[in-house]
Design a protein around this motif. Structure first.
Motif, PDB file in Angstrom:
ATOM      1  N   UNK A  50       0.799  -1.237   0.000  1.00  0.00           N
ATOM      2  CA  UNK A  50       0.000   0.000   0.000  1.00  0.00           C
ATOM      3  C   UNK A  50       0.831   1.286   0.000  1.00  0.00           C
ATOM      4  N   UNK A  51       2.136   1.157   0.254  1.00  0.00           N
ATOM      5  CA  UNK A  51       2.928   2.383   0.408  1.00  0.00           C
ATOM      6  C   UNK A  51       3.099   3.121  -0.915  1.00  0.00           C
ATOM      7  N   UNK A  52       3.231   4.432  -0.776  1.00  0.00           N
ATOM      8  CA  UNK A  52       3.399   5.289  -1.949  1.00  0.00           C
ATOM      9  C   UNK A  52       4.732   6.018  -1.808  1.00  0.00           C
ATOM     10  N   UNK A  53       5.530   5.959  -2.862  1.00  0.00           N
ATOM     11  CA  UNK A  53       6.819   6.658  -2.824  1.00  0.00           C
ATOM     12  C   UNK A  53       6.623   8.083  -3.342  1.00  0.00           C
ATOM     13  N   UNK A  54       7.051   9.034  -2.527  1.00  0.00           N
ATOM     14  CA  UNK A  54       6.863  10.449  -2.867  1.00  0.00           C
ATOM     15  C   UNK A  54       8.216  11.054  -3.236  1.00  0.00           C
ATOM     16  N   UNK A  55       8.229  11.789  -4.331  1.00  0.00           N
ATOM     17  CA  UNK A  55       9.482  12.361  -4.849  1.00  0.00           C
ATOM     18  C   UNK A  55       9.272  13.814  -5.249  1.00  0.00           C
ATOM     19  N   UNK A  56      10.329  14.593  -5.084  1.00  0.00           N
ATOM     20  CA  UNK A  56      10.351  15.945  -5.637  1.00  0.00           C
ATOM     21  C   UNK A  56      11.477  16.030  -6.650  1.00  0.00           C
ATOM     22  N   UNK A  57      11.318  16.908  -7.635  1.00  0.00           N
ATOM     23  CA  UNK A  57      12.370  17.056  -8.648  1.00  0.00           C
ATOM     24  C   UNK A  57      12.718  18.525  -8.807  1.00  0.00           C
ATOM     25  N   UNK A  58      13.944  18.758  -9.238  1.00  0.00           N
ATOM     26  CA  UNK A  58      14.336  20.141  -9.519  1.00  0.00           C
ATOM     27  C   UNK A  58      15.331  20.160 -10.673  1.00  0.00           C
ATOM     28  N   UNK A  90      23.251  26.579  -2.694  1.00  0.00           N
ATOM     29  CA  UNK A  90      22.356  26.834  -1.551  1.00  0.00           C
ATOM     30  C   UNK A  90      20.870  26.687  -1.928  1.00  0.00           C
ATOM     31  N   UNK A  91      20.504  27.130  -3.116  1.00  0.00           N
ATOM     32  CA  UNK A  91      19.098  26.998  -3.530  1.00  0.00           C
ATOM     33  C   UNK A  91      18.746  25.526  -3.787  1.00  0.00           C
ATOM     34  N   UNK A  92      19.716  24.765  -4.275  1.00  0.00           N
ATOM     35  CA  UNK A  92      19.482  23.327  -4.496  1.00  0.00           C
ATOM     36  C   UNK A  92      19.225  22.623  -3.162  1.00  0.00           C
ATOM     37  N   UNK A  93      20.047  22.945  -2.165  1.00  0.00           N
ATOM     38  CA  UNK A  93      19.877  22.325  -0.844  1.00  0.00           C
ATOM     39  C   UNK A  93      18.523  22.738  -0.257  1.00  0.00           C
ATOM     40  N   UNK A  94      18.161  24.005  -0.436  1.00  0.00           N
ATOM     41  CA  UNK A  94      16.874  24.469   0.076  1.00  0.00           C
ATOM     42  C   UNK A  94      15.724  23.740  -0.614  1.00  0.00           C
ATOM     43  N   UNK A  95      15.863  23.499  -1.917  1.00  0.00           N
ATOM     44  CA  UNK A  95      14.832  22.756  -2.646  1.00  0.00           C
ATOM     45  C   UNK A  95      14.710  21.335  -2.098  1.00  0.00           C
ATOM     46  N   UNK A  96      15.860  20.723  -1.781  1.00  0.00           N
ATOM     47  CA  UNK A  96      15.827  19.374  -1.199  1.00  0.00           C
ATOM     48  C   UNK A  96      15.152  19.404   0.172  1.00  0.00           C
ATOM     49  N   UNK A  97      15.441  20.451   0.935  1.00  0.00           N
ATOM     50  CA  UNK A  97      14.849  20.588   2.266  1.00  0.00           C
ATOM     51  C   UNK A  97      13.326  20.743   2.163  1.00  0.00           C
ATOM     52  N   UNK A  98      12.890  21.569   1.239  1.00  0.00           N
ATOM     53  CA  UNK A  98      11.448  21.762   1.033  1.00  0.00           C
ATOM     54  C   UNK A  98      10.784  20.454   0.597  1.00  0.00           C
ATOM     55  N   UNK A  99      11.490  19.715  -0.231  1.00  0.00           N
ATOM     56  CA  UNK A  99      10.950  18.432  -0.702  1.00  0.00           C
ATOM     57  C   UNK A  99      10.828  17.457   0.464  1.00  0.00           C
ATOM     58  N   UNK A 100      11.877  17.366   1.277  1.00  0.00           N
ATOM     59  CA  UNK A 100      11.854  16.466   2.431  1.00  0.00           C
ATOM     60  C   UNK A 100      10.731  16.850   3.392  1.00  0.00           C
ATOM     61  N   UNK A 101      10.456  18.147   3.494  1.00  0.00           N
ATOM     62  CA  UNK A 101       9.411  18.611   4.412  1.00  0.00           C
ATOM     63  C   UNK A 101       8.019  18.125   3.988  1.00  0.00           C
ATOM     64  N   UNK A 102       7.854  17.754   2.739  1.00  0.00           N
ATOM     65  CA  UNK A 102       6.553  17.219   2.305  1.00  0.00           C
ATOM     66  C   UNK A 102       6.404  15.749   2.694  1.00  0.00           C
ATOM     67  N   UNK A 103       7.495  15.143   3.217  1.00  0.00           N
ATOM     68  CA  UNK A 103       7.468  13.715   3.534  1.00  0.00           C
ATOM     69  C   UNK A 103       8.087  12.890   2.421  1.00  0.00           C
ATOM     70  N   UNK A 104       8.557  13.549   1.381  1.00  0.00           N
ATOM     71  CA  UNK A 104       9.154  12.826   0.260  1.00  0.00           C
ATOM     72  C   UNK A 104      10.458  12.156   0.681  1.00  0.00           C
ATOM     73  N   UNK A 105      10.742  11.000   0.083  1.00  0.00           N
ATOM     74  CA  UNK A 105      11.991  10.291   0.370  1.00  0.00           C
ATOM     75  C   UNK A 105      12.971  10.392  -0.782  1.00  0.00           C
ATOM     76  N   UNK A 106      12.517  10.913  -1.903  1.00  0.00           N
ATOM     77  CA  UNK A 106      13.356  10.967  -3.098  1.00  0.00           C
ATOM     78  C   UNK A 106      13.454  12.408  -3.576  1.00  0.00           C
TER      79      UNK A 106
END
Ligand code: SF4
Lengths: 329, 52
Positions: A50-58, A90-106
Protein backbone atom coordinates in the motif's frame (compact mmCIF):
# COMPACT_ATOMS: atom_id res chain seq x y z
CA UNK A 1 -11.10 -12.29 -21.95
CA UNK A 2 -7.98 -10.31 -21.21
CA UNK A 3 -8.86 -9.17 -17.68
CA UNK A 4 -9.65 -12.75 -16.62
CA UNK A 5 -6.33 -13.87 -18.04
CA UNK A 6 -4.58 -10.96 -16.29
CA UNK A 7 -6.20 -11.85 -12.97
CA UNK A 8 -4.74 -15.32 -13.07
CA UNK A 9 -1.42 -14.48 -14.73
CA UNK A 10 -0.52 -11.14 -13.17
CA UNK A 11 -2.35 -11.04 -9.88
CA UNK A 12 -2.02 -14.70 -8.90
CA UNK A 13 1.29 -15.61 -10.52
CA UNK A 14 3.00 -12.21 -10.69
CA UNK A 15 3.82 -12.55 -14.40
CA UNK A 16 3.33 -9.27 -16.29
CA UNK A 17 1.30 -9.07 -19.47
CA UNK A 18 3.29 -9.44 -22.68
CA UNK A 19 3.10 -6.96 -25.54
CA UNK A 20 0.09 -8.52 -27.27
CA UNK A 21 -1.80 -8.84 -23.99
CA UNK A 22 -0.97 -5.23 -23.04
CA UNK A 23 -2.36 -4.13 -26.38
CA UNK A 24 -5.61 -5.92 -25.59
CA UNK A 25 -5.93 -3.88 -22.38
CA UNK A 26 -5.16 -0.68 -24.29
CA UNK A 27 -8.01 -1.58 -26.65
CA UNK A 28 -10.60 -2.20 -23.93
CA UNK A 29 -13.80 -0.20 -24.44
CA UNK A 30 -14.47 2.72 -22.09
CA UNK A 31 -16.99 0.75 -20.04
CA UNK A 32 -14.31 -1.80 -19.09
CA UNK A 33 -11.69 0.73 -17.97
CA UNK A 34 -12.92 0.77 -14.37
CA UNK A 35 -12.53 -3.02 -14.22
CA UNK A 36 -8.99 -2.72 -15.60
CA UNK A 37 -8.10 -0.05 -13.03
CA UNK A 38 -9.56 -2.13 -10.22
CA UNK A 39 -7.48 -5.14 -11.23
CA UNK A 40 -4.37 -2.97 -11.66
CA UNK A 41 -4.93 -1.67 -8.13
CA UNK A 42 -5.21 -5.21 -6.76
CA UNK A 43 -1.99 -6.14 -8.56
CA UNK A 44 -0.20 -3.12 -7.14
CA UNK A 45 -1.44 -3.86 -3.59
CA UNK A 46 -0.49 -7.55 -3.82
CA UNK A 47 2.93 -7.14 -5.44
CA UNK A 48 4.07 -3.71 -4.19
CA UNK A 49 1.99 -3.05 -1.07
CA UNK A 50 0.00 0.00 0.00
CA UNK A 51 2.93 2.38 0.41
CA UNK A 52 3.40 5.29 -1.95
CA UNK A 53 6.82 6.66 -2.82
CA UNK A 54 6.86 10.45 -2.87
CA UNK A 55 9.48 12.36 -4.85
CA UNK A 56 10.35 15.94 -5.64
CA UNK A 57 12.37 17.06 -8.65
CA UNK A 58 14.34 20.14 -9.52
CA UNK A 59 16.21 21.37 -12.56
CA UNK A 60 19.83 22.26 -11.80
CA UNK A 61 20.44 23.40 -15.37
CA UNK A 62 17.41 24.57 -17.31
CA UNK A 63 17.13 25.16 -21.06
CA UNK A 64 19.73 25.46 -23.78
CA UNK A 65 19.94 21.71 -24.43
CA UNK A 66 21.59 20.75 -27.74
CA UNK A 67 19.22 17.81 -28.29
CA UNK A 68 15.96 18.01 -30.25
CA UNK A 69 13.42 15.97 -28.27
CA UNK A 70 10.29 17.27 -29.96
CA UNK A 71 8.25 17.49 -26.76
CA UNK A 72 10.80 19.48 -24.79
CA UNK A 73 10.67 23.20 -24.12
CA UNK A 74 14.29 23.05 -22.90
CA UNK A 75 15.77 22.21 -26.27
CA UNK A 76 17.90 25.08 -27.56
CA UNK A 77 16.84 24.14 -31.09
CA UNK A 78 13.27 25.40 -30.71
CA UNK A 79 11.98 28.93 -30.15
CA UNK A 80 10.35 28.35 -26.77
CA UNK A 81 9.76 30.76 -23.87
CA UNK A 82 12.26 28.92 -21.66
CA UNK A 83 15.46 30.85 -21.00
CA UNK A 84 18.61 29.07 -19.82
CA UNK A 85 19.25 29.27 -16.07
CA UNK A 86 21.37 27.40 -13.51
CA UNK A 87 20.52 26.69 -9.88
CA UNK A 88 23.10 27.57 -7.23
CA UNK A 89 24.03 25.07 -4.53
CA UNK A 90 22.36 26.83 -1.55
CA UNK A 91 19.10 27.00 -3.53
CA UNK A 92 19.48 23.33 -4.50
CA UNK A 93 19.88 22.33 -0.84
CA UNK A 94 16.87 24.47 0.08
CA UNK A 95 14.83 22.76 -2.65
CA UNK A 96 15.83 19.37 -1.20
CA UNK A 97 14.85 20.59 2.27
CA UNK A 98 11.45 21.76 1.03
CA UNK A 99 10.95 18.43 -0.70
CA UNK A 100 11.85 16.47 2.43
CA UNK A 101 9.41 18.61 4.41
CA UNK A 102 6.55 17.22 2.31
CA UNK A 103 7.47 13.72 3.53
CA UNK A 104 9.15 12.83 0.26
CA UNK A 105 11.99 10.29 0.37
CA UNK A 106 13.36 10.97 -3.10
CA UNK A 107 14.87 14.11 -4.55
CA UNK A 108 15.89 14.04 -8.18
CA UNK A 109 18.39 16.51 -9.63
CA UNK A 110 17.78 17.00 -13.33
CA UNK A 111 19.79 18.79 -16.02
CA UNK A 112 18.85 19.69 -19.58
CA UNK A 113 21.88 18.23 -21.33
CA UNK A 114 22.83 15.49 -23.77
CA UNK A 115 25.16 14.23 -21.08
CA UNK A 116 27.08 15.92 -18.27
CA UNK A 117 30.21 17.98 -19.01
CA UNK A 118 32.84 18.67 -16.36
CA UNK A 119 31.14 21.90 -15.25
CA UNK A 120 27.89 20.05 -14.60
CA UNK A 121 29.65 17.13 -12.89
CA UNK A 122 31.38 19.62 -10.57
CA UNK A 123 28.02 21.22 -9.78
CA UNK A 124 26.43 17.81 -9.12
CA UNK A 125 29.39 16.68 -7.02
CA UNK A 126 29.09 19.71 -4.79
CA UNK A 127 25.28 19.62 -4.74
CA UNK A 128 24.90 15.94 -3.85
CA UNK A 129 27.43 16.25 -1.05
CA UNK A 130 25.74 19.37 0.33
CA UNK A 131 22.33 17.65 0.28
CA UNK A 132 23.68 14.52 1.97
CA UNK A 133 25.29 16.71 4.65
CA UNK A 134 22.18 18.76 5.34
CA UNK A 135 18.99 16.91 4.38
CA UNK A 136 17.60 13.46 5.14
CA UNK A 137 16.57 12.35 1.68
CA UNK A 138 17.65 9.96 -1.08
CA UNK A 139 19.29 11.71 -3.99
CA UNK A 140 18.64 10.65 -7.56
CA UNK A 141 20.00 12.22 -10.75
CA UNK A 142 18.88 12.64 -14.33
CA UNK A 143 21.77 14.02 -16.35
CA UNK A 144 21.41 12.37 -19.74
CA UNK A 145 23.79 9.98 -21.44
CA UNK A 146 26.64 8.88 -19.12
CA UNK A 147 30.17 7.69 -19.65
CA UNK A 148 31.36 4.80 -17.51
CA UNK A 149 33.53 7.16 -15.43
CA UNK A 150 30.58 9.46 -14.78
CA UNK A 151 28.42 6.49 -13.80
CA UNK A 152 31.08 5.32 -11.36
CA UNK A 153 31.44 8.79 -9.90
CA UNK A 154 27.69 9.22 -9.38
CA UNK A 155 27.49 5.83 -7.68
CA UNK A 156 30.44 6.70 -5.47
CA UNK A 157 28.79 10.00 -4.57
CA UNK A 158 25.87 8.00 -3.16
CA UNK A 159 23.37 8.72 -5.93
CA UNK A 160 21.05 5.80 -5.36
CA UNK A 161 18.85 6.02 -8.47
CA UNK A 162 19.43 7.34 -11.97
CA UNK A 163 16.67 8.44 -14.31
CA UNK A 164 17.00 8.14 -18.04
CA UNK A 165 13.77 7.84 -19.99
CA UNK A 166 13.28 5.76 -23.10
CA UNK A 167 10.50 8.32 -23.75
CA UNK A 168 8.70 6.24 -26.37
CA UNK A 169 8.71 2.92 -28.17
CA UNK A 170 11.83 2.11 -30.12
CA UNK A 171 9.83 2.07 -33.37
CA UNK A 172 8.57 5.62 -32.72
CA UNK A 173 11.75 7.15 -31.29
CA UNK A 174 12.95 8.57 -34.63
CA UNK A 175 9.75 10.64 -34.83
CA UNK A 176 10.49 12.18 -31.43
CA UNK A 177 14.27 12.62 -31.31
CA UNK A 178 16.82 12.78 -34.13
CA UNK A 179 19.98 13.92 -32.30
CA UNK A 180 20.54 10.68 -30.43
CA UNK A 181 19.21 7.16 -30.64
CA UNK A 182 17.01 4.92 -28.56
CA UNK A 183 19.97 2.54 -28.37
CA UNK A 184 22.17 5.22 -26.78
CA UNK A 185 19.55 5.65 -24.09
CA UNK A 186 19.33 1.89 -23.61
CA UNK A 187 23.11 1.68 -23.20
CA UNK A 188 23.11 4.32 -20.47
CA UNK A 189 20.37 2.40 -18.68
CA UNK A 190 22.45 -0.79 -18.82
CA UNK A 191 25.42 1.15 -17.47
CA UNK A 192 23.33 2.51 -14.58
CA UNK A 193 22.32 -1.03 -13.66
CA UNK A 194 25.90 -2.24 -13.92
CA UNK A 195 27.04 0.56 -11.61
CA UNK A 196 24.61 -0.69 -8.97
CA UNK A 197 22.33 2.34 -8.99
CA UNK A 198 18.58 1.82 -9.17
CA UNK A 199 17.21 2.25 -12.69
CA UNK A 200 14.44 4.76 -13.27
CA UNK A 201 13.15 4.79 -16.83
CA UNK A 202 9.95 6.37 -18.02
CA UNK A 203 8.16 7.60 -21.04
CA UNK A 204 5.70 10.12 -22.36
CA UNK A 205 2.31 9.05 -23.63
CA UNK A 206 0.61 11.10 -26.33
CA UNK A 207 3.44 11.89 -28.76
CA UNK A 208 1.64 10.54 -31.82
CA UNK A 209 2.40 6.90 -31.05
CA UNK A 210 -0.13 4.18 -31.87
CA UNK A 211 -1.67 1.88 -29.27
CA UNK A 212 0.60 -0.83 -30.66
CA UNK A 213 3.58 1.39 -29.88
CA UNK A 214 2.32 2.03 -26.34
CA UNK A 215 2.20 -1.74 -25.85
CA UNK A 216 5.67 -1.98 -27.41
CA UNK A 217 6.99 0.58 -24.91
CA UNK A 218 5.47 -1.36 -22.01
CA UNK A 219 7.18 -4.51 -23.29
CA UNK A 220 10.48 -2.68 -23.63
CA UNK A 221 10.16 -1.47 -20.05
CA UNK A 222 9.41 -5.03 -18.96
CA UNK A 223 12.55 -6.23 -20.76
CA UNK A 224 14.60 -3.55 -19.00
CA UNK A 225 12.93 -4.34 -15.67
CA UNK A 226 13.56 -0.93 -14.09
CA UNK A 227 13.06 -0.20 -10.41
CA UNK A 228 10.83 2.73 -11.33
CA UNK A 229 8.80 3.84 -14.33
CA UNK A 230 7.64 7.47 -14.29
CA UNK A 231 4.64 7.79 -16.59
CA UNK A 232 4.23 11.20 -18.21
CA UNK A 233 1.43 12.46 -20.41
CA UNK A 234 2.37 14.97 -23.07
CA UNK A 235 1.81 18.57 -22.08
CA UNK A 236 2.18 20.20 -25.52
CA UNK A 237 4.62 23.06 -24.96
CA UNK A 238 4.56 26.28 -26.99
CA UNK A 239 7.32 26.51 -29.57
CA UNK A 240 8.08 22.78 -29.67
CA UNK A 241 7.32 20.60 -32.70
CA UNK A 242 4.65 18.87 -30.60
CA UNK A 243 2.94 22.11 -29.55
CA UNK A 244 -0.05 21.33 -31.74
CA UNK A 245 -0.72 17.83 -30.42
CA UNK A 246 -3.84 17.32 -28.32
CA UNK A 247 -3.44 16.23 -24.69
CA UNK A 248 -4.23 12.56 -24.11
CA UNK A 249 -7.94 12.09 -23.30
CA UNK A 250 -8.46 11.15 -19.65
CA UNK A 251 -9.95 7.75 -20.46
CA UNK A 252 -6.92 6.83 -22.61
CA UNK A 253 -4.58 7.95 -19.86
CA UNK A 254 -6.37 5.76 -17.32
CA UNK A 255 -6.37 2.80 -19.71
CA UNK A 256 -2.61 3.29 -20.15
CA UNK A 257 -1.99 3.38 -16.40
CA UNK A 258 -3.90 0.12 -15.92
CA UNK A 259 -2.17 -1.54 -18.88
CA UNK A 260 1.32 -0.53 -17.74
CA UNK A 261 0.69 -1.76 -14.20
CA UNK A 262 -0.49 -5.10 -15.58
CA UNK A 263 2.66 -5.29 -17.72
CA UNK A 264 4.90 -4.28 -14.79
CA UNK A 265 3.46 -5.81 -11.63
CA UNK A 266 6.37 -5.05 -9.29
CA UNK A 267 7.74 -1.76 -10.61
CA UNK A 268 7.37 1.56 -8.83
CA UNK A 269 4.91 3.18 -11.25
CA UNK A 270 5.03 6.91 -10.78
CA UNK A 271 2.55 9.58 -11.75
CA UNK A 272 4.78 12.22 -13.35
CA UNK A 273 4.35 15.19 -15.68
CA UNK A 274 1.15 16.08 -17.45
CA UNK A 275 -1.23 14.33 -15.07
CA UNK A 276 -2.83 17.59 -13.95
CA UNK A 277 -3.54 18.59 -17.54
CA UNK A 278 -4.74 15.18 -18.69
CA UNK A 279 -6.54 13.90 -15.64
CA UNK A 280 -7.24 16.83 -13.33
CA UNK A 281 -8.01 16.32 -9.65
CA UNK A 282 -10.33 13.40 -10.24
CA UNK A 283 -7.68 11.58 -12.25
CA UNK A 284 -5.17 11.77 -9.44
CA UNK A 285 -7.53 9.73 -7.32
CA UNK A 286 -8.38 7.28 -10.11
CA UNK A 287 -4.71 6.73 -10.86
CA UNK A 288 -3.84 6.10 -7.22
CA UNK A 289 -6.49 3.39 -7.06
CA UNK A 290 -5.62 2.16 -10.55
CA UNK A 291 -2.08 0.89 -10.25
CA UNK A 292 0.03 3.95 -9.50
CA UNK A 293 2.18 3.70 -6.35
CA UNK A 294 4.41 6.77 -6.53
CA UNK A 295 3.99 10.46 -7.20
CA UNK A 296 6.05 13.49 -8.03
CA UNK A 297 4.78 16.11 -5.64
CA UNK A 298 4.92 19.82 -6.19
CA UNK A 299 6.31 21.41 -9.31
CA UNK A 300 8.05 19.89 -12.30
CA UNK A 301 11.12 21.16 -14.15
CA UNK A 302 9.58 24.07 -16.04
CA UNK A 303 5.91 23.83 -15.14
CA UNK A 304 3.91 23.87 -11.94
CA UNK A 305 2.13 20.93 -10.33
CA UNK A 306 -0.53 20.50 -7.69
CA UNK A 307 -0.03 21.74 -4.17
CA UNK A 308 1.91 18.88 -2.45
CA UNK A 309 -0.56 18.96 0.42
CA UNK A 310 -3.40 18.04 -1.95
CA UNK A 311 -1.61 14.84 -2.92
CA UNK A 312 -0.69 14.05 0.68
CA UNK A 313 -4.29 14.61 1.79
CA UNK A 314 -5.46 12.31 -0.97
CA UNK A 315 -3.06 9.57 0.14
CA UNK A 316 -4.24 9.94 3.74
CA UNK A 317 -7.86 9.71 2.62
CA UNK A 318 -7.08 6.56 0.62
CA UNK A 319 -5.20 5.07 3.63
CA UNK A 320 -2.04 4.78 1.56
CA UNK A 321 0.99 5.42 3.77
CA UNK A 322 3.88 7.44 2.38
CA UNK A 323 6.98 5.23 2.10
CA UNK A 324 9.44 6.09 4.84
CA UNK A 325 13.10 6.87 4.31
CA UNK A 326 14.36 3.95 6.38
CA UNK A 327 12.54 1.54 4.09
CA UNK A 328 14.16 2.97 1.00
CA UNK A 329 17.78 2.80 2.09
CA UNK B 1 3.13 49.72 -21.89
CA UNK B 2 2.73 46.26 -20.39
CA UNK B 3 3.47 42.88 -21.95
CA UNK B 4 1.86 39.47 -21.73
CA UNK B 5 3.72 37.20 -19.24
CA UNK B 6 2.79 34.21 -21.38
CA UNK B 7 3.87 35.26 -24.88
CA UNK B 8 5.71 38.55 -24.38
CA UNK B 9 3.61 40.52 -26.86
CA UNK B 10 2.18 43.92 -26.03
CA UNK B 11 -1.28 43.91 -27.59
CA UNK B 12 -4.31 43.04 -25.48
CA UNK B 13 -6.31 39.81 -25.34
CA UNK B 14 -3.77 37.33 -23.99
CA UNK B 15 -5.89 35.82 -21.22
CA UNK B 16 -5.27 32.31 -22.54
CA UNK B 17 -1.47 32.67 -22.90
CA UNK B 18 -0.67 31.94 -19.26
CA UNK B 19 -2.10 28.60 -18.28
CA UNK B 20 -2.68 27.85 -14.61
CA UNK B 21 0.28 25.43 -14.52
CA UNK B 22 2.77 27.77 -16.18
CA UNK B 23 4.96 30.30 -14.40
CA UNK B 24 5.28 33.68 -16.14
CA UNK B 25 7.80 33.52 -18.98
CA UNK B 26 8.06 37.14 -20.15
CA UNK B 27 8.62 40.37 -18.28
CA UNK B 28 5.42 42.38 -18.09
CA UNK B 29 7.46 45.63 -18.12
CA UNK B 30 9.76 45.05 -21.12
CA UNK B 31 8.55 41.84 -22.81
CA UNK B 32 11.94 40.10 -22.49
CA UNK B 33 12.18 36.41 -21.67
CA UNK B 34 12.44 35.97 -17.91
CA UNK B 35 14.97 33.76 -16.18
CA UNK B 36 12.65 31.30 -14.45
CA UNK B 37 13.82 28.77 -11.89
CA UNK B 38 11.03 26.39 -10.98
CA UNK B 39 11.45 24.92 -7.50
CA UNK B 40 9.53 22.04 -5.91
CA UNK B 41 7.28 24.42 -4.00
CA UNK B 42 7.44 27.64 -5.98
CA UNK B 43 9.39 29.49 -8.63
CA UNK B 44 11.65 32.52 -9.02
CA UNK B 45 11.24 34.67 -12.13
CA UNK B 46 13.68 37.51 -12.81
CA UNK B 47 14.17 39.91 -15.67
CA UNK B 48 17.79 40.58 -16.64
CA UNK B 49 16.88 44.26 -17.29
CA UNK B 50 14.02 45.29 -15.07
CA UNK B 51 14.26 45.54 -11.28
CA UNK B 52 12.00 43.07 -9.50
S1 SF4 C 1 17.86 15.67 -23.79
FE1 SF4 C 1 16.42 16.21 -22.15
S2 SF4 C 1 16.57 18.45 -21.89
FE2 SF4 C 1 17.52 17.93 -23.84
S3 SF4 C 1 15.91 18.24 -25.35
FE3 SF4 C 1 15.87 16.06 -24.78
S4 SF4 C 1 14.39 15.94 -23.08
FE4 SF4 C 1 14.91 18.12 -23.34
Amino acid sequence: MILDIAREQVLERGVGLDEAQTLEVLRLPDERVDDALELAHEVRMRHCGPEVEVEGIVSIKTGGCPEDCHFCSQSGRFETPVRAVRLDIPSLVEAARQTAATGATEFCIVAAVRGPDERLMAQVREGVKAIHDNVEINVACSLGILTREQGEELRDLGVHRYNHNLETARSHFGHVVTTHTWEERWETLQLVREMGMEVCCGGIIGMGETLEQRAELAAQFAALNPDEVPLNFLDPRPGTPFAGLEPVPAMDALRTIAAFRLALPRTILRFAGGRELTLGDLGARQGMVGGINAVIVGNYLTTLGRDPQEDLDLLAELSMPVKELSKTL
Amino acid sequence: MSFCPGCGKSDAGHESCVRPLDPPRFCIHCGRKLKVQVLPTGYVATCVRCPT
